[in-house]
Design an enzyme around this catalytic site. Structure first.
Site, mmCIF file in Angstrom:
data_model
loop_
_atom_site.group_PDB
_atom_site.id
_atom_site.type_symbol
_atom_site.label_atom_id
_atom_site.label_comp_id
_atom_site.label_asym_id
_atom_site.label_seq_id
_atom_site.Cartn_x
_atom_site.Cartn_y
_atom_site.Cartn_z
ATOM 1 N N ASP A 202 0.875 -1.407 -0.161
ATOM 2 C CA ASP A 202 -0.085 0.180 -0.200
ATOM 3 C C ASP A 202 0.785 0.920 -0.097
ATOM 4 O O ASP A 202 2.122 1.315 -0.415
ATOM 5 C CB ASP A 202 -0.927 -0.022 1.151
ATOM 6 C CG ASP A 202 -2.428 0.653 1.201
ATOM 7 O OD1 ASP A 202 -2.186 1.839 0.722
ATOM 8 O OD2 ASP A 202 -3.230 -0.036 0.691
ATOM 9 N N HIS A 225 2.061 1.697 -3.198
ATOM 10 C CA HIS A 225 1.032 2.671 -3.999
ATOM 11 C C HIS A 225 1.708 4.194 -3.814
ATOM 12 O O HIS A 225 0.838 5.294 -3.860
ATOM 13 C CB HIS A 225 -0.281 2.700 -3.093
ATOM 14 C CG HIS A 225 -0.968 1.440 -3.323
ATOM 15 N ND1 HIS A 225 -2.388 1.124 -2.887
ATOM 16 C CD2 HIS A 225 -0.674 0.317 -3.855
ATOM 17 C CE1 HIS A 225 -2.478 0.007 -3.175
ATOM 18 N NE2 HIS A 225 -1.650 -0.694 -3.875
#
Length: 387
Positions: A202, A225
């Site tokens: 993430d 991310h």
């Protein structure tokens, strides 16, 4: 637990050392808590030592205030229970001033089994998994030379901190591990994340509401991310964000790059300001530069209502490298509160995919352009990068 009369190599000679006194392979939860509590009450600075070796560690909260500065020297590896037990956290440090955590050791969250049952990346109504390491209201602290491995949820969560530095930290989890944010910070003042490596599933670094004066420098991020401000505006009680600097970093193979995200139909009216990204190297990064004021996962909002989060004094300077898709720059601001004072300077982002070339899109913003931009700012894409 035993108190050492001689100082082990690598530990300060003028600090009392409290050793957990447990053999490798054992569960040290009770021994560590006992050693911490005794060290916390010691009148001068002290060290809690977890020697080399692998140990089991259950859920634990190490709570201050302490009478003097305290250090945890993690030289070994502590391993969590591999079960997805639904608890909120694994290891927590709370209300401690003058805190250090170092020693070169590893927090192994044993997240593999938990990831298989985690669907929080798909739905709002999901079973929460424990954050690996929490720092709650910790002040004047330095976290150095530790590794967080395979967290079930966030690796590190920081709230209510002041004057806290993370340096030479490694955060590692597979790219497909859900919701494994590297370091999440919020409602804190004066946080530094420097010279660290974050490879996770993430956001490498995520910034929540109420964050003031954050420096992220010389961080290598990816996969993951990217580095994200927000999301902001989901809850009614949120606080302003200001003073964010992301400089001299490398992003590689990330799903997003430098991102600011706010919810439409936001539950509050707050401001995120003085946010600066500079000297960033991109290596096959999708969505390298993105302001997204229509962030709406799980369709939990009304996109017809513009975001009420105000964005101001934002800069992207010296951003260079390669994009994983054609959307090199997207500045999608709120039509209710257009972005104010956005500066874009010396951008050189190349994309070689079949659907290229790279594009630079703007809505509800008129950025100040400095130096050169590739792709060409807020207009049709151009075909040749600057020399």
């Amino acid at each position: 637990m035993r108190v050492l009369t001689e100082t082990p190599i690598g530990l300060s000679a003028n600090a009392k050392v409290f050793n957990i006194g447990s053999p490798p392979g054992s569960d040290i939860t009770n021994a560590l808590l006992k050693a911490f509590n005794e060290a916390c009450q010691f009148p001068t600075k002290s060290t809690v030592l977890i020697p080399k070796g692998e140990y089991k560690l259950g859920e634990i909260v190490m709570m201050g205030p302490c009478k003097a500065p305290i250090r945890i020297a993690l030289q070994g590896t502590v391993k969590a229970d591999g079960n997805a037990n639904g608890k909120e956290k694994w290891v927590a440090f709370r209300n401690i001033d003058g805190f250090k955590l170092n020693g070169g050791g590893v927090f192994d969250g044993e997240g593999n089994a938990a990831w298989r049952v985690n669907n929080c990346h798909k739905t709002f109504n999901c079973k929460k998994l424990p954050i690996s390491i929490r720092f709650d209201f910790v002040t004047n602290a330095k976290i150095r030379g530790i590794t967080s491995l395979d967290a079930k949820n966030f690796h590190i969560n920081v709230i209510g901190a002041k004057n806290m530095t993370f340096e030479d930290v490694k955060i590692i989890a597979p790219a497909e591990s859900p919701n494994t944010d590297g370091i999440h910070v919020g409602r804190s003042d004066g946080i530094k994340i420097i010279n660290s490596f974050i490879s996770t599933g993430d956001d490498c670094v995520s910034v929540g509401d109420g964050m003031k004066n954050l420096l992220v420098e010389r961080v290598t991020c990816g996969p993951g991310h990217g580095i994200s401000i927000g999301s902001l505006g989901r809850y009614s009680h949120e606080e302003n964000v200001s003073g964010i600097k992301i400089i001299n970093c490398t992003l590689q193979e990330t799903d997003n790059g430098l991102r600011i995200k706010t919810w439409p139909s936001a539950a509050c009216t707050t401001t995120a300001s003085d946010i600066h990204f500079e000297n960033i190297l991109l290596k096959n990064v999708s969505n390298p530069i993105l302001i997204d004021q229509e962030y709406c996962p799980w369709n939990q909002c009304n996109k017809q209502k513009p975001s009420t989060i105000k964005l101001a004094n934002i800069s992207f300077k010296k951003i260079r490298g390669t994009s994983g898709n054609k959307d090199a720059v997207k500045l999608l601001c709120s039509k209710g509160h257009p972005c104010q004072n956005v500066e874009v300077g010396d951008i050189n982002i190349k994309y070689t995919g079949a659907d290229g070339p790279a594009t630079f899109q703007c809505s509800n913003v008129s950025p100040k352009l400095v130096g050169t931009q590739f792709p060409k700012a807020c207009s049709s894409p151009v075909t040749k990068p600057p020399k």
